[in-house]
Scaffold this motif. Structure first.
Motif, PDB file in Angstrom:
ATOM      1  N   ASP A  98       0.818  -1.208   0.000  1.00  0.00           N
ATOM      2  CA  ASP A  98       0.000   0.000   0.000  1.00  0.00           C
ATOM      3  C   ASP A  98       0.861   1.271   0.000  1.00  0.00           C
ATOM      4  OD1 ASP A  98       1.050  -0.339   2.534  1.00  0.00           O
ATOM      5  OD2 ASP A  98      -0.807   0.182   3.577  1.00  0.00           O
ATOM      6  N   GLU A 141      -0.574   4.607  -1.669  1.00  0.00           N
ATOM      7  CA  GLU A 141      -1.651   5.234  -0.911  1.00  0.00           C
ATOM      8  C   GLU A 141      -1.117   5.871   0.376  1.00  0.00           C
ATOM      9  OE1 GLU A 141      -5.138   6.719   0.539  1.00  0.00           O
ATOM     10  OE2 GLU A 141      -4.601   6.158  -1.494  1.00  0.00           O
ATOM     11  N   ARG A 142      -0.227   5.190   1.057  1.00  0.00           N
ATOM     12  CA  ARG A 142       0.381   5.756   2.273  1.00  0.00           C
ATOM     13  C   ARG A 142       1.156   7.027   1.939  1.00  0.00           C
ATOM     14  NH1 ARG A 142       1.617   2.558   6.858  1.00  0.00           N
ATOM     15  NH2 ARG A 142       3.731   3.402   6.863  1.00  0.00           N
ATOM     16  N   SER A 143       1.900   7.001   0.853  1.00  0.00           N
ATOM     17  CA  SER A 143       2.661   8.169   0.422  1.00  0.00           C
ATOM     18  C   SER A 143       1.716   9.337   0.137  1.00  0.00           C
ATOM     19  CB  SER A 143       3.475   7.840  -0.826  1.00  0.00           C
ATOM     20  OG  SER A 143       4.097   9.005  -1.326  1.00  0.00           O
ATOM     21  N   ARG A 193      -1.317   9.937   1.340  1.00  0.00           N
ATOM     22  CA  ARG A 193      -1.864  10.449   2.604  1.00  0.00           C
ATOM     23  C   ARG A 193      -0.834  11.296   3.352  1.00  0.00           C
ATOM     24  NH1 ARG A 193      -3.383   5.095   3.661  1.00  0.00           N
ATOM     25  NH2 ARG A 193      -2.138   5.111   5.571  1.00  0.00           N
ATOM     26  N   VAL A 232       2.610   8.394   9.411  1.00  0.00           N
ATOM     27  CA  VAL A 232       1.653   8.234   8.314  1.00  0.00           C
ATOM     28  C   VAL A 232       0.242   8.371   8.881  1.00  0.00           C
ATOM     29  CG1 VAL A 232       0.803   6.693   6.505  1.00  0.00           C
ATOM     30  CG2 VAL A 232       3.229   6.702   7.100  1.00  0.00           C
TER      31      VAL A 232
END
Length: 184
Positions: A78, A81-83, A85, A170
């Protein structure tokens, strides 16, 4: 996290970033006209001022900017997506890091004398809060960058350690519930 700033064949800078999760990234610089690499100015300014939400704190937390590429290691499933956010959550901090790194960079590159005034004014673009750093902190960043720029000019590279304490957290995905479930 370990960052190596090295002079690229193009005359610019190529930063190789070894994150704690085993992923190795490359970040190209676009600073051929400067003696001091701009990305090195970011790293020094952000570390010396304790900015976890800047460029390198974001990268340490899993952020990947569009111009970066993974050269080794295996990102999480993921990671994108984490980046996303993380970079959205750090938008203001990244802006502050950009302008303050520019002030510190200019102080070393052009021997600026109005560093504190420029730093306060630049910070004021993003916040009405009082300037959170002291004169010794800002001038400490200038002195550190000046010292590392001498090493960069002599060797064509600088190895820089990013402290774990400045890793940006994060953000939790929207809609995720945290805490304990109700007891039966």
């Amino acid at each position: 996290m370990l960052i190596t700033f090295a002079r690229a064949l193009s005359g610019s800078t190529l930063s190789t970033i070894r994150r704690g999760d085993g992923v190795v990234l490359e970040l190209p610089g676009y600073d051929r006209k400067y003696r001091v690499p701009h990305d090195l100015a970011h790293a020094v300014t952000e570390r010396e001022l304790g900015m976890a939400g800047g460029v390198f704190g974001s990268i340490a937390g899993g952020g990947v900017f569009d111009n970066m590429r993974v050269v080794a290691g295996r990102p999480r499933h993921d990671a994108a997506e984490r980046s996303r956010r993380l970079l959205v959550a750090n938008k203001v901090s990244l802006g502050i890091a950009e302008v303050l790194a520019g002030v510190v960079h200019d102080a070393v590159e052009h021997d600026e004398t109005s560093t504190m005034e420029r730093a306060r004014r630049s910070y004021g673009i993003f916040s009405t809060d009082p300037f959170p750093w002291t004169e010794p902190q800002v001038y400490g960043a200038v002195a550190m960058l000046a010292e590392l720029s001498v090493e960069y000019e002599a060797n064509g590279k600088v190895v820089f350690t990013w402290p774990d304490r400045l890793t940006s957290p994060v953000p939790v995905p929207a809609g995720t519930k945290r805490g304990r479930r109700g007891r039966l």
